[in-house]
Write a protein that holds these residues in place. Structure first.
Motif, PDB file in Angstrom:
ATOM      1  N   TRP A 195       0.823  -1.216   0.000  1.00 35.77           N
ATOM      2  CA  TRP A 195       0.000   0.000   0.000  1.00 35.77           C
ATOM      3  C   TRP A 195       0.851   1.258   0.000  1.00 35.77           C
ATOM      4  N   GLN A 196       2.034   1.195   0.604  1.00 37.99           N
ATOM      5  CA  GLN A 196       2.968   2.317   0.483  1.00 37.99           C
ATOM      6  C   GLN A 196       3.345   2.511  -0.983  1.00 37.99           C
ATOM      7  N   GLN A 197       3.665   1.409  -1.645  1.00 34.72           N
ATOM      8  CA  GLN A 197       4.046   1.484  -3.057  1.00 34.72           C
ATOM      9  C   GLN A 197       2.884   1.997  -3.914  1.00 34.72           C
ATOM     10  N   TYR A 198       1.692   1.500  -3.644  1.00 39.69           N
ATOM     11  CA  TYR A 198       0.531   1.870  -4.460  1.00 39.69           C
ATOM     12  C   TYR A 198       0.241   3.362  -4.361  1.00 39.69           C
ATOM     13  N   TRP A 199       0.115   3.867  -3.131  1.00 44.02           N
ATOM     14  CA  TRP A 199      -0.261   5.275  -2.979  1.00 44.02           C
ATOM     15  C   TRP A 199       0.866   6.219  -3.370  1.00 44.02           C
ATOM     16  N   LYS A 200       2.111   5.791  -3.165  1.00 45.15           N
ATOM     17  CA  LYS A 200       3.223   6.633  -3.587  1.00 45.15           C
ATOM     18  C   LYS A 200       3.242   6.751  -5.107  1.00 45.15           C
ATOM     19  N   GLU A 201       2.911   5.653  -5.777  1.00 42.94           N
ATOM     20  CA  GLU A 201       2.870   5.692  -7.241  1.00 42.94           C
ATOM     21  C   GLU A 201       1.796   6.655  -7.741  1.00 42.94           C
ATOM     22  N   GLN A 202       0.634   6.653  -7.088  1.00 40.25           N
ATOM     23  CA  GLN A 202      -0.447   7.565  -7.512  1.00 40.25           C
ATOM     24  C   GLN A 202       0.001   9.026  -7.346  1.00 40.25           C
ATOM     25  N   LEU A 203       0.537   9.334  -6.170  1.00 43.39           N
ATOM     26  CA  LEU A 203       0.954  10.715  -5.912  1.00 43.39           C
ATOM     27  C   LEU A 203       2.149  11.115  -6.769  1.00 43.39           C
ATOM     28  N   ALA A 204       3.071  10.186  -6.987  1.00 41.07           N
ATOM     29  CA  ALA A 204       4.252  10.500  -7.792  1.00 41.07           C
ATOM     30  C   ALA A 204       3.874  10.786  -9.239  1.00 41.07           C
ATOM     31  N   ASN A 205       2.881  10.067  -9.764  1.00 39.12           N
ATOM     32  CA  ASN A 205       2.420  10.338 -11.130  1.00 39.12           C
ATOM     33  C   ASN A 205       1.862  11.749 -11.242  1.00 39.12           C
ATOM     34  N   TRP A 206       1.093  12.151 -10.243  1.00 38.96           N
ATOM     35  CA  TRP A 206       0.555  13.519 -10.229  1.00 38.96           C
ATOM     36  C   TRP A 206       1.675  14.538 -10.080  1.00 38.96           C
ATOM     37  N   GLY A 252       4.815  14.275 -10.959  1.00 40.95           N
ATOM     38  CA  GLY A 252       5.551  14.377 -12.208  1.00 40.95           C
ATOM     39  C   GLY A 252       4.791  15.160 -13.263  1.00 40.95           C
ATOM     40  N   MET A 253       3.490  14.923 -13.354  1.00 43.53           N
ATOM     41  CA  MET A 253       2.687  15.630 -14.346  1.00 43.53           C
ATOM     42  C   MET A 253       2.625  17.121 -14.042  1.00 43.53           C
ATOM     43  N   LEU A 254       2.397  17.469 -12.787  1.00 40.86           N
ATOM     44  CA  LEU A 254       2.314  18.881 -12.408  1.00 40.86           C
ATOM     45  C   LEU A 254       3.651  19.595 -12.626  1.00 40.86           C
ATOM     46  N   LEU A 255       4.746  18.927 -12.285  1.00 48.01           N
ATOM     47  CA  LEU A 255       6.061  19.518 -12.505  1.00 48.01           C
ATOM     48  C   LEU A 255       6.329  19.670 -14.004  1.00 48.01           C
ATOM     49  N   HIS A 256       6.012  18.650 -14.763  1.00 49.10           N
ATOM     50  CA  HIS A 256       6.200  18.664 -16.212  1.00 49.10           C
ATOM     51  C   HIS A 256       5.432  19.813 -16.863  1.00 49.10           C
ATOM     52  N   GLU A 257       4.273  20.137 -16.311  1.00 51.81           N
ATOM     53  CA  GLU A 257       3.421  21.165 -16.907  1.00 51.81           C
ATOM     54  C   GLU A 257       3.575  22.539 -16.246  1.00 51.81           C
ATOM     55  N   GLY A 258       4.641  22.707 -15.475  1.00 55.42           N
ATOM     56  CA  GLY A 258       4.986  24.028 -14.964  1.00 55.42           C
ATOM     57  C   GLY A 258       4.265  24.465 -13.708  1.00 55.42           C
ATOM     58  N   ASN A 259       3.655  23.524 -12.984  1.00 55.61           N
ATOM     59  CA  ASN A 259       2.881  23.884 -11.788  1.00 55.61           C
ATOM     60  C   ASN A 259       3.662  23.659 -10.491  1.00 55.61           C
ATOM     61  N   TYR A 260       4.969  23.847 -10.534  1.00 54.41           N
ATOM     62  CA  TYR A 260       5.805  23.604  -9.366  1.00 54.41           C
ATOM     63  C   TYR A 260       5.418  24.460  -8.168  1.00 54.41           C
ATOM     64  N   LEU A 261       4.937  25.665  -8.406  1.00 54.74           N
ATOM     65  CA  LEU A 261       4.635  26.586  -7.304  1.00 54.74           C
ATOM     66  C   LEU A 261       3.288  26.320  -6.629  1.00 54.74           C
ATOM     67  N   ILE A 300       2.785  16.827  -1.409  1.00 58.28           N
ATOM     68  CA  ILE A 300       3.208  15.530  -1.941  1.00 58.28           C
ATOM     69  C   ILE A 300       4.657  15.241  -1.563  1.00 58.28           C
ATOM     70  N   GLU A 301       5.484  16.268  -1.551  1.00 58.75           N
ATOM     71  CA  GLU A 301       6.895  16.079  -1.191  1.00 58.75           C
ATOM     72  C   GLU A 301       7.031  15.560   0.240  1.00 58.75           C
ATOM     73  N   VAL A 302       6.185  16.044   1.141  1.00 63.50           N
ATOM     74  CA  VAL A 302       6.225  15.568   2.528  1.00 63.50           C
ATOM     75  C   VAL A 302       5.912  14.076   2.581  1.00 63.50           C
ATOM     76  N   PHE A 303       4.899  13.661   1.828  1.00 68.31           N
ATOM     77  CA  PHE A 303       4.531  12.239   1.793  1.00 68.31           C
ATOM     78  C   PHE A 303       5.693  11.403   1.246  1.00 68.31           C
ATOM     79  N   MET A 304       6.267  11.842   0.125  1.00 59.65           N
ATOM     80  CA  MET A 304       7.325  11.050  -0.500  1.00 59.65           C
ATOM     81  C   MET A 304       8.566  10.979   0.378  1.00 59.65           C
ATOM     82  N   GLN A 305       8.905  12.075   1.042  1.00 58.86           N
ATOM     83  CA  GLN A 305      10.051  12.073   1.954  1.00 58.86           C
ATOM     84  C   GLN A 305       9.828  11.066   3.087  1.00 58.86           C
ATOM     85  N   ASP A 306       8.638  11.075   3.652  1.00 55.90           N
ATOM     86  CA  ASP A 306       8.319  10.168   4.756  1.00 55.90           C
ATOM     87  C   ASP A 306       8.359   8.707   4.312  1.00 55.90           C
ATOM     88  N   SER A 307       8.011   8.446   3.053  1.00 56.97           N
ATOM     89  CA  SER A 307       7.964   7.069   2.549  1.00 56.97           C
ATOM     90  C   SER A 307       9.351   6.442   2.422  1.00 56.97           C
TER      91      SER A 307
END
Length: 396
Positions: free
Chosen positions: A290-301, A303-312, A319-326
């Motif tokens: 379940w860690q892998q599953y939910w991290k994959e969902q958030l990581a896909n989002w 990546g897409m947001l970063l790719h499309e210029g929505n870094y701010l 999401i970064e807090v979640f990924m760091q904790d994982s």
């Protein structure tokens, strides 16, 4: 004369922009090159000389490798981010941080305008403009290549008129290099069926004898190679030098651009591909499903947001807090075999490896339950299916 700050790389587009802004817009041009790992010290010096030769009033080189790693690459590794299961966001991630540095410099020199060399048919124009408009809405944006709809041949001819000689052979491919990979665009990527020639890639095959290396991870970060510790940034650079000698990491990414058209671009990303795949394998051993599953969902989002210029957007920090904790238990070593044009993952060693538990061995031995326990579990596990087909016998 009013000042304009130009996001400068030394390539064809930005070389054209320098001349255009001076001669057609009558502006005082100040150039800034934001280095995200694509330039050696010698290349930075040569690019600075070139900027002054073109007519830049001032030029600075700003290297942001550590900032780029801490604010983006680290999370792309944590998330095993590959756009469309292919592309490690080599250039798209860089543009955000380059735009931020360009804005900071424009404010510092008191520029009325800011400029970049993006076309009107790609993603970079959006990445740059969104950051510029968000952080400095008072500064006007000038985009000569986009506004004039110029071909690369037209740019070369314009430069020739101003006694600037630019090799047409060099101009045929648009190459953007950084620590997280190199993009390669050319006439072949404008089609759906033609592949890039091997010579279009910056790295060529130098090694053919297989080599095994060990990647050392600590809490998700690459802290060493073959047991020799260094900073993650330097480890990425060392791995890139080693893996690119095998011409590893070449591919073509096909995706939907932010403006809605399909886009195709070649890339070379030896170190990013090896790191992401090795990191992902380690996670399979040390994280729960379940860690892998939910991290994959958030990581896909992410990546897409970063790719499309929505870094701010603040959701990125969430999401970064979640990924760091994982990454708390993503510590261990991954063996990778490097071969010409590809690599294979050999295996991992980790104190957190859940395959080493005493509960059982897959397909072999169960140590913590009886055969009756297994039969009872399977009977209850299948209840939902049995109930549905009992009520809907025609679908059985």
């Amino acid at each position: 004369m009013e000042k304009v700050v130009l996001a400068y790389s030394g390539g064809l587009d930005t070389s054209y922009c320098v001349k255009y802004l001076i001669h057609e817009q009558n502006l005082e041009v100040h150039t800034i090159l934001v280095n995200t790992g694509g330039f050696s010290e010698k290349e930075l010096e040569q690019t600075e000389e070139r900027a002054y030769e073109l007519g830049s009033s001032s030029h600075i080189n700003k290297t942001i490798l550590n900032e780029f790693y801490d604010k983006a690459i680290k999370y792309l590794i944590f998330g095993n981010v590959l756009k469309n299961n292919t592309y490690p966001l080599s250039v798209s991630a860089e543009r955000i941080f380059q735009a931020i540095e360009v804005i900071n410099y424009a404010k510092k020199v008191g520029a009325k305008y800011i400029a970049h060399g993006s076309t009107g048919a790609g993603n970079d124009q959006i990445r740059f403009d969104v950051i510029f408009q968000t952080l400095a809405p008072e500064i006007e944006i000038i985009t000569p290549i986009r506004d004039l709809k110029l071909s690369r041949q037209e740019e070369v001819e314009y430069l020739e008129k101003h006694n600037v000689h630019y090799s047409w052979e060099k101009a045929q491919y648009s190459i953007n290099k950084g620590i997280w990979g190199t993009s390669v665009g050319g006439k072949e990527t404008l089609t759906s069926n033609n592949s890039l020639p091997g010579t279009a890639y910056p790295s060529q095959l130098q090694k053919e004898k297989e080599e095994v290396i060990t990647l050392n991870f600590e809490k998700g970060e690459l802290i060493g190679l073959d047991g020799i510790k260094d900073t993650p940034v330097k480890n990425i650079q060392k791995l890139e030098e080693l893996a690119s000698a095998f011409a590893i990491g070449r591919d073509i990414h096909v995706g939907d651009t932010i403006i809605g058209i399909k886009g195709r671009v070649g890339f070379e990303a030896a170190a990013p591909m090896v790191i992401i795949k090795a990191h992902h394998l380690l996670e399979k051993h040390v994280l729960t499903k379940w860690q892998q599953y939910w991290k994959e969902q958030l990581a896909n989002w992410y990546g897409m947001l970063l790719h499309e210029g929505n870094y701010l957007d603040p959701v990125m920090r969430n999401i970064e807090v979640f990924m760091q904790d994982s990454q708390k238990s993503v510590t261990g070593d991954v063996k990778v075999k490097l071969k010409p044009y590809h690599f294979t993952l050999e295996g991992i060693e980790s104190d957190f490896d859940m395959m080493k538990s005493d509960f059982g061995q897959y397909g072999e031995m169960n140590n913590s339950w009886t055969s009756d326990d297994a039969k009872g579990f399977i009977k209850i596990y299948g209840n939902a299916n049995k109930i549905y087909h009992n009520v809907n016998p025609s679908e059985s």
